[in-house]
Design an enzyme around this catalytic site. Structure first.
Site, short mmCIF file in Angstrom:
data_model
loop_
_atom_site.label_atom_id
_atom_site.label_comp_id
_atom_site.label_asym_id
_atom_site.label_seq_id
_atom_site.Cartn_x
_atom_site.Cartn_y
_atom_site.Cartn_z
CE1 TYR A 135 -3.66 -2.65 0.15
CE2 TYR A 135 -3.38 -2.54 2.55
CZ TYR A 135 -3.81 -3.46 1.33
OH TYR A 135 -5.13 -4.30 1.47
CE LYS A 190 2.22 -17.08 -1.07
NZ LYS A 190 1.77 -18.69 -1.68
CG ASP A 222 -0.45 -20.63 0.45
OD1 ASP A 222 0.06 -19.91 1.69
OD2 ASP A 222 -0.75 -20.97 -0.37
CG ASP A 246 -7.39 -5.07 3.68
OD1 ASP A 246 -8.21 -5.01 4.81
OD2 ASP A 246 -7.05 -4.05 3.57
CG ASP A 250 -12.54 -7.55 5.88
OD1 ASP A 250 -11.75 -7.12 7.04
OD2 ASP A 250 -13.65 -7.05 4.90
#
Ligand code: NAD
Length: 357
Positions: A135, A190, A222, A246, A250
């Protein structure tokens, strides 16, 4: 105790109003000042984070934030979009550590989309790094078509980036938080594919040497996404980067029954913080008076605990929320047969009543 109140857009104004009612009933000396942010600020001042709002936020001990955004701003240039206000506040105030507790209250076990036995007693703390990652990487941009339109562009790119101090400080925050809980941290990365996250993993491992009393394990994102719905209670503190955090937070919100239940705190090095529900401005239900204000009310409790040093008041609010759930009050998002469906304002009033008694 100075609190900047930034309701924002959509349901932001409705849910923040209820949290302010709750703060007012505590009978404490707060200085609260409200300002526009997001789309509302863009409409009034031509910018989602006007200087006056930023100044207020910087001067406050804590910020109570609603949510920003609406589809009608989707065609604006990115720096003018409502969501940029949040990024601007995070960057300007150095809010690098985002705490998102995902707790499944026993009364809401049936509101989760997972089987009750998987979520009963769930209490996870997701710690998301907020100021680095893709970001904020450089350079970012797109190669636009001759008329400047995005749809005709040939390429778009963002860059993933972390610095050593950024990873070190969030790792320390996670290990410190774990010391106050069950002393377990899962670092999500990752590293098998991305250099940035091999770097992340190595640094978290280095910092861990200072916390031998805390157990650390590493998990690819993952797999973490899968484990969160397969066996969520295996996690305690989860620390991860900005983008993975993020998404995973959620996902974790649905374990608790509704995104309307999930508070968050974003803190800087001096414990100044921005407190907001984990959800967005929900334009689909804005103005209908049906949004769940509990995530915002619980965010206000986190504000009292982390930035204003008022642990007892934070606990009072959290107990009051448990009381109204036990009394059977539910907004539409957590409603189930046999409970009482209430509006946003009625839910706020129920919490106020529980606090008064
Ligand atoms: P959202 O979180 O606003 O809504 C997702 C779904 O959850 C919707 O169906 C909504 O009705 C429901 N929902 C959300 N909060 C609820 C609540 N308190 N009570 C009951 N139901 C609730 O996400 P979205 O629809 O993807 O995004 C809407 C806008 O919000 C976009 O402009 C987005 O950029 C913005 N957004 C802002 C923030 C923020 O301000 N921090 C965070 C996420 C999204």
């Amino acid at each position: 105790m100075k609190i900047a109140i930034l309701p924002g857009d959509g349901i932001g104004t409705e849910i923040v109003a209820e949290a302010v009612k709750v703060l007012n009933v505590l009978d404490m000396k707060f200085e609260m000042e409200t300002a526009l942010v997001g789309g509302a600020a863009y409409d009034a001042h031509g910018h989602p984070l006007p200087d006056s709002t930023l100044k207020l936020a910087k001067e406050a001990d804590a910020i109570l934030f609603g949510a920003v955004g609406d589809w009608k701003y989707d065609t604006l240039d990115r720096p003018l979009r409502p969501e940029q206000a949040i990024l601007g506040l995070r960057k300007n105030l150095g809010l690098f550590a985002n705490f998102r507790p995902a707790i499944c209250y026993k009364e809401l076990v049936n509101a989760s989309s997972l089987k009750p036995e998987l979520v009963a007693g769930l209490d996870i703390l997701i710690i998301r790094e907020l100021t680095g990652d893709i970001y904020f990487g450089q350079p970012r941009g797109r190669r636009v078509s001759p008329d400047g339109a995005f749809a005709g562009a040939e390429e778009a790119f963002d860059t993933m980036r972390y610095t050593r101090p950024e990873v070190e400080r969030i790792a320390r925050v996670a290990f410190e938080a774990a010391r106050k809980r069950s002393k377990r941290v899962t670092s999500v990365d990752k590293a098998n594919v991305l250099e940035t996250f091999q770097f992340w993993k190595d640094i978290v491992t280095e910092v861990h040497k200072d916390y031998p009393d805390v157990a650390l394990d590493h998990m690819y994102v993952d797999n973490a996404a899968m484990q969160l719905v397969k066996e969520p209670k295996r996690f305690d503190v989860v620390v991860t980067g900005n983008m993975f955090g993020d998404i995973l937070s959620d996902e974790a919100s649905m374990l608790t029954g509704s995104i309307g239940m999930l508070p968050s705190a974003s803190l800087n090095a001096s414990s100044q913080g921005l407190y907001e529900p984990s959800h967005g401005s929900a334009p689909d239900i804005a103005g209908k008076g049906i949004a769940n204000p509990l995530a915002t009310i619980l965010s206000a409790a986190m504000m009292l605990r982390f930035s204003l040093n008022q642990e007892a008041a934070a606990l009072r609010i959290e107990e009051a929320v448990k009381t109204v759930l036990a009394q059977g009050f539910r907004t539409g998002d957590i409603y189930s047969d046999g409970t009482t469906k209430v509006s946003t304002a009625q839910m706020g009033e129920a919490v106020v009543k529980a606090l008064r008694s």
